[in-house]
Design an enzyme around this catalytic site. Structure first.
Site, mmCIF file in Angstrom:
data_model
loop_
_atom_site.group_PDB
_atom_site.id
_atom_site.type_symbol
_atom_site.label_atom_id
_atom_site.label_comp_id
_atom_site.label_asym_id
_atom_site.label_seq_id
_atom_site.Cartn_x
_atom_site.Cartn_y
_atom_site.Cartn_z
ATOM 1 N N GLU A 121 -16.461 -32.802 15.620
ATOM 2 C CA GLU A 121 -16.607 -34.233 15.888
ATOM 3 C C GLU A 121 -15.781 -34.695 17.081
ATOM 4 O O GLU A 121 -16.265 -35.445 17.910
ATOM 5 C CB GLU A 121 -16.147 -35.044 14.661
ATOM 6 C CG GLU A 121 -17.128 -35.069 13.511
ATOM 7 C CD GLU A 121 -16.556 -35.829 12.313
ATOM 8 O OE1 GLU A 121 -15.486 -35.451 11.802
ATOM 9 O OE2 GLU A 121 -17.190 -36.806 11.901
ATOM 10 N N ARG B 274 -8.139 -55.213 10.876
ATOM 11 C CA ARG B 274 -7.718 -54.888 9.508
ATOM 12 C C ARG B 274 -8.768 -55.296 8.464
ATOM 13 O O ARG B 274 -8.603 -55.048 7.272
ATOM 14 C CB ARG B 274 -6.393 -55.588 9.173
ATOM 15 C CG ARG B 274 -5.240 -55.164 10.059
ATOM 16 C CD ARG B 274 -3.990 -55.929 9.707
ATOM 17 N NE ARG B 274 -3.500 -55.615 8.385
ATOM 18 C CZ ARG B 274 -2.676 -54.624 8.103
ATOM 19 N NH1 ARG B 274 -2.213 -53.863 9.058
ATOM 20 N NH2 ARG B 274 -2.278 -54.401 6.871
ATOM 21 N N ASN C 204 -2.112 -59.819 1.297
ATOM 22 C CA ASN C 204 -2.703 -58.510 1.579
ATOM 23 C C ASN C 204 -2.155 -57.551 0.530
ATOM 24 O O ASN C 204 -0.943 -57.469 0.362
ATOM 25 C CB ASN C 204 -2.309 -58.053 2.987
ATOM 26 C CG ASN C 204 -2.629 -56.582 3.221
ATOM 27 O OD1 ASN C 204 -3.641 -56.088 2.719
ATOM 28 N ND2 ASN C 204 -1.782 -55.890 3.955
ATOM 29 N N GLY C 205 -3.045 -56.839 -0.151
ATOM 30 C CA GLY C 205 -2.584 -55.884 -1.159
ATOM 31 C C GLY C 205 -3.423 -56.005 -2.417
ATOM 32 O O GLY C 205 -4.508 -56.590 -2.407
ATOM 33 N N TRP D 51 -10.514 -58.230 3.998
ATOM 34 C CA TRP D 51 -11.275 -57.016 3.754
ATOM 35 C C TRP D 51 -11.320 -56.910 2.234
ATOM 36 O O TRP D 51 -10.336 -56.552 1.604
ATOM 37 C CB TRP D 51 -10.560 -55.829 4.380
ATOM 38 C CG TRP D 51 -11.369 -54.598 4.348
ATOM 39 C CD1 TRP D 51 -12.384 -54.261 5.186
ATOM 40 C CD2 TRP D 51 -11.251 -53.538 3.421
ATOM 41 N NE1 TRP D 51 -12.897 -53.049 4.820
ATOM 42 C CE2 TRP D 51 -12.234 -52.584 3.756
ATOM 43 C CE3 TRP D 51 -10.420 -53.294 2.327
ATOM 44 C CZ2 TRP D 51 -12.399 -51.415 3.039
ATOM 45 C CZ3 TRP D 51 -10.586 -52.129 1.610
ATOM 46 C CH2 TRP D 51 -11.574 -51.200 1.973
ATOM 47 N N HIS E 264 -21.396 -10.979 4.761
ATOM 48 C CA HIS E 264 -22.857 -11.073 4.842
ATOM 49 C C HIS E 264 -23.329 -11.635 6.178
ATOM 50 O O HIS E 264 -24.426 -12.170 6.279
ATOM 51 C CB HIS E 264 -23.388 -11.934 3.693
ATOM 52 C CG HIS E 264 -23.046 -11.382 2.345
ATOM 53 N ND1 HIS E 264 -23.521 -10.167 1.899
ATOM 54 C CD2 HIS E 264 -22.238 -11.846 1.356
ATOM 55 C CE1 HIS E 264 -23.044 -9.923 0.689
ATOM 56 N NE2 HIS E 264 -22.240 -10.931 0.336
ATOM 57 N N LYS F 102 -19.794 -44.645 13.643
ATOM 58 C CA LYS F 102 -19.018 -44.753 12.404
ATOM 59 C C LYS F 102 -19.944 -44.923 11.211
ATOM 60 O O LYS F 102 -19.711 -44.367 10.149
ATOM 61 C CB LYS F 102 -18.046 -45.936 12.527
ATOM 62 C CG LYS F 102 -17.107 -46.100 11.347
ATOM 63 C CD LYS F 102 -16.047 -45.010 11.336
ATOM 64 C CE LYS F 102 -15.234 -45.001 10.066
ATOM 65 N NZ LYS F 102 -14.706 -43.641 9.800
ATOM 66 N N CYS G 64 -6.084 -56.214 4.412
ATOM 67 C CA CYS G 64 -6.394 -57.491 5.050
ATOM 68 C C CYS G 64 -5.289 -57.751 6.054
ATOM 69 O O CYS G 64 -4.321 -57.003 6.136
ATOM 70 C CB CYS G 64 -6.368 -58.625 4.029
ATOM 71 S SG CYS G 64 -7.462 -58.357 2.626
ATOM 72 N N GLU H 191 -14.872 -29.082 6.083
ATOM 73 C CA GLU H 191 -14.332 -30.324 6.646
ATOM 74 C C GLU H 191 -13.444 -30.021 7.870
ATOM 75 O O GLU H 191 -13.503 -30.751 8.874
ATOM 76 C CB GLU H 191 -13.547 -31.077 5.559
ATOM 77 C CG GLU H 191 -12.874 -32.366 5.980
ATOM 78 C CD GLU H 191 -13.806 -33.460 6.498
ATOM 79 O OE1 GLU H 191 -15.032 -33.307 6.421
ATOM 80 O OE2 GLU H 191 -13.288 -34.469 7.012
ATOM 81 N N LYS I 140 -14.234 -31.590 11.545
ATOM 82 C CA LYS I 140 -13.286 -32.415 12.309
ATOM 83 C C LYS I 140 -13.194 -31.916 13.753
ATOM 84 O O LYS I 140 -13.170 -32.702 14.685
ATOM 85 C CB LYS I 140 -11.872 -32.407 11.680
ATOM 86 C CG LYS I 140 -11.744 -33.188 10.397
ATOM 87 C CD LYS I 140 -11.611 -34.679 10.584
ATOM 88 C CE LYS I 140 -12.886 -35.440 10.470
ATOM 89 N NZ LYS I 140 -13.603 -35.603 9.270
#
Ligand code: G6P
Length: 626
Positions: A507, A27, A102-103, A76, A523, A621, A2, A500, A504
């Site tokens: 993308e 945030r 925040n936390g 958030w 193969h 996103k 947050c 992955e 990356k």
């Protein structure tokens, strides 16, 4: 994650706070609010479910407040759904004390229970509300029962500080917290433990915020608070104390960032910032959920009945994109504890869905919790009688509402389209879950569980070590920046990381890259190798290392330019032209580390190509179409 902000000074407090919240909205922005002291010793409190613009409309009618302290928050959600009741600031029972935070307060359930027993009434589902009631309780103790008695301003301020200090000393977890008390209308007190807090020193007043973007318009002079700091902020002074009440010296720094850089914490892109946030993100995912000392895994919020975990016949993962790679790692982790697992792209799931039953747990992984393919897969699984567990980063998302159980990854908002820290949070969540399930099913005994948890909690430090090697990773990436094809290979736990690594690159650099199971090279893929083609092999210590080594040698023999991701033990064995070395961990945990250099590798290749890294072409996103 947050954003908190605070201001005391001669400017119009509402304006400064709202302006700060607009800058901090990146945030998190599911709800927001501000509180400020009025001249008559009362508080203004405004909270809305929604964006800062709504809050702005709500407060614009009131008379301007100058000289009074105010605090603000953009949320958030982590504890409690996004709603007006759960929005900050939170007040105590008297309505005179107010906090923003925040936390994550790990020990809030116990603290809250004690506070309720001693007569406090709570109005939200948040962990934060505990802090304000704690301050109230301490203040009452200090003032002998009631803090409504008249007293000189100095005494009131001293008492407020002491109550705040005692309260934050009782908190466990992470917090950047700011409080105001209507009886000390020109004072903000803030504290930090594992969550960012900066204090700004301005000409017309002083500031407190999660990051400098909140007040950069007014000052570039900042103190970066450290863990265990309390800042006492008035219009003309800023003093620092530790949690025992001793005074501290903190250095004033002049920062050179502009507003856009400040939001990105000084990094050029959100993606790079998020790569660097991974140690903290993983710590947040693990916080309060592993207990290495007693070998047990505790997931308070999960609530899946043990009998169901014991009687499970299979786990079916569904996910898309990067989250699907987390699912593939998940299959291997749960599989290593003898639990039959399957993973399927959410978009390819329909036929499998029909084969599920009440003895299946579907684990749906999604950063956003809004990916339509994943949500539809979950609906199909439910229709077949399966139970659903959502692993997501987004509180209150559609996925959580359509699932039986939820485990939040708690990574904070991810802004870069290419997922990095959310992926690490997904992996960390799967390790917690697998350990928890294995203990309940009896495939991990107490001492093994203790070892497993001890390895998990060490991961953030290992990740930091890899991040510290950034210069070297950058240099290596730059030697490959003209390549038009990449092949990523590995085996077992790191096969999904090969996928992955290739994703990356695709993308954010728009270059052709493929991930392959190293054993499949013979193969087909080996046919595409041409002299100078980059082959990136994840060759960390495992019983398969010799086999991966063989695959590297086969590639090299056909002219490939081989880069190996090795650990401290495998470095001597793996044969390649280039190396990136990472710390050694048991193979099962290695995906948490091997992916980090590959994220950076992709980032620096994209950077040298001048690509729009945070907003790559053709991508979104959150994908809410089929
Ligand atoms: C999009 C994003 C990816 C993400 C995927 C799944 O394609 O660009 O980064 O991995 O969606 O998103 P989710 O929110 O479900 O994890």
């Amino acid at each position: 994650m947050c954003g908190i902000t605070g201001y005391v000074g001669s400017r119009q407090t509402d304006d400064v706070l709202i302006e700060g919240l607009c800058r901090l909205e990146y945030r998190g922005y599911d709800s927001c609010g501000i509180a400020l002291a009025q001249k008559n010793g009362k508080l203004y409190l405004n909270r809305v479910s929604g964006r800062v613009q709504l809050l702005k409309n709500q407060v614009k009618e009131r008379p301007p407040q100058h000289g009074m302290a105010g605090i603000g928050h953009t949320r958030w959600a982590t504890h409690g759904a996004p709603s007006e009741e759960n929005a900050h600031p939170h007040t105590d029972c008297t309505g005179e004390l107010v906090v923003v935070h925040n936390g994550i307060i790990e020990n809030y359930p116990g603290l809250k229970e004690n506070l309720i027993d001693s007569g406090h009434s709570f109005r939200s589902e948040t962990d934060t509300e505990t802090i304000v009631h704690l301050i109230e309780a301490e203040l009452k103790k200090i003032c002998g029962g009631s803090f409504r008695k008249k007293a000189p301003a100095e005494t009131l301020e001293r008492n407020f500080f002491e109550a705040f200090r005692r309260a934050v000393s009782k908190l466990e977890g992470s917090f950047a917290v700011s409080a105001i008390w209507s009886r000390c209308p020109e004072l903000i007190i803030s504290a930090r433990m594992h969550s960012p807090l900066v204090i700004g020193k301005g000409k017309d007043g002083n500031f407190s915020a999660s990051d400098v973007s909140a007040f950069l318009k007014y000052t570039k002079q900042v103190y970066f608070a450290e863990d265990g700091d309390i800042a006492v902020i008035k219009k003309d002074s800023i003093l620092f104390y530790d949690f025992k009440g001793n005074t501290l010296e903190r250095k004033l720094t002049e920062i050179e960032w502009d507003a856009a850089m400040a939001e990105k914490g000084g990094y050029d892109h959100f993606m790079l910032k998020e790569i660097h946030e991974q140690p903290a993100a993983v710590e947040n995912t693990l916080r309060g959920r592993t207990m290495p000392m007693d070998g047990d895994f505790v997931i308070r919020e999960l609530g899946i009945p043990s009998y169901f975990i014991k009687s499970l016949e299979q786990i079916q993962f569904v996910a898309c994109g990067t989250a699907n790679h987390a699912a593939l790692v998940g299959c291997r982790i749960f599989g290593s504890f003898g639990i039959p697992c399957f993973a399927e792209f959410a978009s390819e799931f329909s036929d499998r869905a029909k084969m599920l039953n009440g003895k299946t747990l579907v684990i749906a992984i999604s950063q956003s919790g809004e990916t339509l393919d994943t949500i539809i897969a979950v609906r199909e699984a439910r229709a077949a009688g399966a139970k659903i567990l959502a692993v997501t980063n987004t509180v209150g998302s559609t996925l959580t509402r359509e699932s039986d159980y939820t485990l939040y990854t708690r990574c904070g908002p991810e802004i870069g389209v290419a997922s990095t820290k959310a992926f690490l949070g997904q992996l960390a969540s799967l390790y917690i879950l697998a350990g928890h399930f294995a203990v309940i099913r009896g495939t991990l005994d107490d001492s093994q569980a203790e070892e497993y948890a001890a390895e998990l909690v060490k991961l953030p430090r290992h990740i930091e070590k890899i991040l510290a090697d950034e210069k070297n990773i950058r240099k290596t990436a730059e030697t490959f920046s003209k390549s038009e094809h990449f092949l990523f290979i590995s085996r077992r736990f790191n096969y999904p990381i090969a996928l992955e690594g290739a994703l990356k690159i695709k993308e954010i650099s728009y270059v052709h890259a493929e991930g392959y199971a190293a054993g499949e090279m013979k193969h087909g893929p080996i046919a595409i190798i041409y002299p100078g083609m980059p082959v990136i092999a994840i060759a960390v210590s495992s019983e398969n290392l010799e086999l991966v080594n063989g695959n590297m040698a086969e590639s090299k023999a056909r002219g490939a330019d081989v880069l190996a991701i090795v650990d401290e033990k495998s470095a001597a064995i793996a044969k390649a032209a280039h190396y990136i070395k990472i710390p050694y961990v048991p193979e099962i945990f290695s995906p948490m580390l091997t992916v980090i250099p590959l994220q950076m590798f992709a980032y620096y290749i994209a950077l040298s190509k001048g690509c729009d890294i945070d907003k790559p072409r053709n991508l979104a996103k959150s994908v809410t179409v089929r």
